[in-house]
Enzyme design. Structure first.
Site, mmCIF file in Angstrom:
data_model
loop_
_atom_site.group_PDB
_atom_site.id
_atom_site.type_symbol
_atom_site.label_atom_id
_atom_site.label_comp_id
_atom_site.label_asym_id
_atom_site.label_seq_id
_atom_site.Cartn_x
_atom_site.Cartn_y
_atom_site.Cartn_z
ATOM 1 C CE1 TYR A 1 -25.736 -34.597 97.874
ATOM 2 C CE2 TYR A 1 -26.350 -33.567 99.958
ATOM 3 C CZ TYR A 1 -26.632 -33.867 98.634
ATOM 4 O OH TYR A 1 -27.807 -33.430 98.075
ATOM 5 C CG HIS B 1 -22.896 -25.257 97.215
ATOM 6 N ND1 HIS B 1 -21.640 -24.822 96.879
ATOM 7 C CD2 HIS B 1 -23.231 -26.180 96.269
ATOM 8 C CE1 HIS B 1 -21.226 -25.456 95.786
ATOM 9 N NE2 HIS B 1 -22.171 -26.272 95.393
ATOM 10 N NE ARG C 1 -18.742 -32.550 93.476
ATOM 11 C CZ ARG C 1 -20.066 -32.450 93.538
ATOM 12 N NH1 ARG C 1 -20.726 -31.609 92.749
ATOM 13 N NH2 ARG C 1 -20.763 -33.171 94.385
ATOM 14 C CG ASN D 1 -24.684 -33.500 91.791
ATOM 15 O OD1 ASN D 1 -24.769 -34.143 92.838
ATOM 16 N ND2 ASN D 1 -25.584 -32.581 91.449
ATOM 17 C CD GLU E 1 -25.639 -31.497 87.365
ATOM 18 O OE1 GLU E 1 -26.724 -30.925 87.202
ATOM 19 O OE2 GLU E 1 -24.851 -31.201 88.292
ATOM 20 C CE1 TYR F 1 -31.118 -28.790 97.191
ATOM 21 C CE2 TYR F 1 -29.828 -30.695 96.480
ATOM 22 C CZ TYR F 1 -30.079 -29.329 96.452
ATOM 23 O OH TYR F 1 -29.303 -28.511 95.670
ATOM 24 C CE LYS F 2 -29.108 -36.367 95.174
ATOM 25 N NZ LYS F 2 -28.251 -35.797 94.119
HETATM 26 C C1 HEM Z 1 -25.475 -28.381 94.374
HETATM 27 C C2 HEM Z 1 -23.091 -25.014 91.869
HETATM 28 C C3 HEM Z 1 -18.864 -26.975 93.094
HETATM 29 C C4 HEM Z 1 -21.202 -30.107 95.892
HETATM 30 C C5 HEM Z 1 -25.183 -27.253 93.657
HETATM 31 C C6 HEM Z 1 -26.152 -26.315 93.169
HETATM 32 C C7 HEM Z 1 -25.474 -25.377 92.473
HETATM 33 C C8 HEM Z 1 -24.094 -25.714 92.506
HETATM 34 C C9 HEM Z 1 -26.051 -24.148 91.756
HETATM 35 C C10 HEM Z 1 -27.680 -26.347 93.400
HETATM 36 C C11 HEM Z 1 -28.003 -25.651 94.705
HETATM 37 C C12 HEM Z 1 -29.500 -25.391 94.835
HETATM 38 O O1 HEM Z 1 -30.226 -26.302 95.256
HETATM 39 O O2 HEM Z 1 -29.933 -24.274 94.524
HETATM 40 C C13 HEM Z 1 -21.749 -25.278 91.967
HETATM 41 C C14 HEM Z 1 -20.721 -24.508 91.311
HETATM 42 C C15 HEM Z 1 -19.535 -25.038 91.677
HETATM 43 C C16 HEM Z 1 -19.819 -26.171 92.548
HETATM 44 C C17 HEM Z 1 -20.949 -23.292 90.396
HETATM 45 C C18 HEM Z 1 -18.189 -24.556 91.233
HETATM 46 C C19 HEM Z 1 -17.310 -24.066 92.050
HETATM 47 C C20 HEM Z 1 -19.134 -27.988 93.974
HETATM 48 C C21 HEM Z 1 -18.120 -28.801 94.579
HETATM 49 C C22 HEM Z 1 -18.756 -29.683 95.381
HETATM 50 C C23 HEM Z 1 -20.192 -29.422 95.266
HETATM 51 C C24 HEM Z 1 -16.626 -28.696 94.343
HETATM 52 C C25 HEM Z 1 -18.062 -30.738 96.210
HETATM 53 C C26 HEM Z 1 -18.389 -31.128 97.356
HETATM 54 C C27 HEM Z 1 -22.550 -29.948 95.666
HETATM 55 C C28 HEM Z 1 -23.573 -30.839 96.201
HETATM 56 C C29 HEM Z 1 -24.798 -30.360 95.750
HETATM 57 C C30 HEM Z 1 -24.516 -29.174 94.968
HETATM 58 C C31 HEM Z 1 -23.350 -32.068 97.078
HETATM 59 C C32 HEM Z 1 -26.186 -31.004 95.947
HETATM 60 C C33 HEM Z 1 -26.471 -31.774 94.676
HETATM 61 C C34 HEM Z 1 -27.639 -32.743 94.701
HETATM 62 O O3 HEM Z 1 -27.910 -33.401 95.706
HETATM 63 O O4 HEM Z 1 -28.260 -32.921 93.626
HETATM 64 N N1 HEM Z 1 -23.938 -26.866 93.248
HETATM 65 N N2 HEM Z 1 -21.181 -26.280 92.691
HETATM 66 N N3 HEM Z 1 -20.382 -28.392 94.402
HETATM 67 N N4 HEM Z 1 -23.138 -28.973 94.927
HETATM 68 FE FE1 HEM Z 1 -22.149 -27.615 93.848
#
Ligand code: HEM
Length: 339
Positions: free
Chosen positions: A38, A195, A225, A227, A267, A318-319
């Site tokens: 990450y 988050h 970004r 994901n 994504e 987690y994934k």
């Molecule tokens: C995961 C939404 C921006 C990093 C997630 C999750 C949601 C989400 C809903 C899933 C959490 C869960 O497990 O319930 C958003 C929204 C954003 C945003 C609405 C808009 C502002 C960002 C940004 C970063 C980030 C800017 C940059 C570091 C992550 C990471 C995960 C995550 C690392 C875990 C993903 C994975 O391992 O599959 N995000 N996010 N997010 N988000 Fe965001």
């Protein structure tokens, strides 16, 4: 050359979804290194990769347009609450209507057109046979609420974040293809709250740094970004609400079917400041590629193997990859000369 939308394929039941050779070539492969960790991985959302690339336009319309719009319709017919806008987000929804209509009509004039005379707007979507006139800002002039209306015409999930008190709040969205998270559950939460379940990133200060960056993004300077995760079968709607329909599929992966059954799910997320409401529009454009299609690109196959092999245990869990991660690594190892 950009490939035109093709006939409707399915993301459920018989899973007829497939990628053409052109779609495989333009797939936004997410790994720049052999190890994945990450990070605050954001860059300006500028054109990259030349004509036909997934990063050529602000919004990417590709061969799966009709299939994804048909899938969204199915999800919303079944669960209308997958589209939600709190009353104070009305202006942000109209900001989003404007942003999407302007960019689609400028970037894809053969498919979409917009004419404006003051607040009287005429919109045509030739792909879905939609033609409407409405008064900008007046929700009663559209056949359905503005977020719902525009969300059904553009690929990708969208969230609208209200910015206040130096934070972002998830106060609106149309989310029909989430990677295992729920809009209904996260609605109203702040950036760190939604988050909450993500491992490692909180203690590494990633979300703190990301939030500082996000709240300073000005109008006209969108960032993106990537994901990723892995999904079993070409299923778009992997929501917690439907877990009973897809969770068990994780146990169906075998060494024989892993190449066709497991998909890399990427994504492309874009963050764009809205001009009237100061809200942030967050788009989540999902791409699916089966491992057997992925390994047709030799560099991707090697890199994918190494990134999967060195993935930290907390991320595997987690994934949701725990049950089939080993099978994926074994399958990919045959393509890595250093293995
Ligand atoms: C995961 C939404 C921006 C990093 C997630 C999750 C949601 C989400 C809903 C899933 C959490 C869960 O497990 O319930 C958003 C929204 C954003 C945003 C609405 C808009 C502002 C960002 C940004 C970063 C980030 C800017 C940059 C570091 C992550 C990471 C995960 C995550 C690392 C875990 C993903 C994975 O391992 O599959 N995000 N996010 N997010 N988000 Fe965001």
């Amino acid at each position: 050359m950009r490939v035109a939308p093709k006939d409707i394929q399915s993301f459920r039941d018989d899973f007829t979804y497939s990628n053409s050779a052109e779609a495989i070539e333009r797939f936004p492969f997410p790994f720049a290194e052999d190890e994945y960790r990450y990070s605050v991985n954001m860059e300006p959302h500028l054109p990259k990769g030349g004509e036909g690339s997934a990063f050529e336009k602000f919004l990417d319309i590709d061969e799966h347009y009709l299939s994804e719009m048909a899938e969204r319709q199915k999800v919303l017919n079944d669960m209308p609450q997958r589209c939600l806008a709190m009353p104070h987000m009305d202006l942000a929804c109209w900001d989003m209507v404007e942003r999407i209509m302007l960019s689609l009509s400028a970037d894809y004039p053969d498919y979409f057109s917009l004419t404006r005379e003051g607040d009287l707007w005429s919109w045509e979507n030739k792909l879905l046979n939609i033609k409407d006139q409405f008064t900008f800002g007046d929700s009663s002039s559209l056949p359905m609420p503005p977020l719902d209306y525009i969300g059904r015409q553009v690929q990708g999930d969208f969230a609208l974040l209200d910015q206040r008190e130096g934070d972002l709040f998830l106060d609106a969205g149309i989310i029909t293809c989430p990677a295992d998270w729920s809009l209904a559950f996260d609605a109203g939460m702040s950036f760190k709250e939604w988050h909450g379940p993500v491992p490692m990133a909180h203690s590494e200060g990633i979300f703190e740094r990301a939030l500082k960056y996000l709240i300073a993004i000005p109008v006209g300077k969108p960032v993106r970004r990537l994901n990723w995760t892995l999904t079993v079968n070409a299923r778009m709607d992997t929501s917690p609400e439907k877990y009973h329909e897809w969770g068990h599929e994780r146990a169906s992966v075998t060494p024989e079917n892993v190449g066709e059954k497991v998909y890399l799910r990427v994504e492309v997320q874009v963050l764009d400041r809205m001009p009237r409401s100061n809200a942030m529009m967050f788009s989540i454009r999902t791409y699916l590629l089966s491992l057997e299609d992925l390994v047709t690109n030799k560099e991707w196959a090697v890199r994918m193997h190494r990134a999967m092999k060195t993935l930290p245990e907390p991320l595997i869990n987690y994934k949701g990859l725990t049950r089939f991660h080993g099978t994926v690594v074994d399958y990919l190892s045959q393509f890595d000369p250093l293995n």
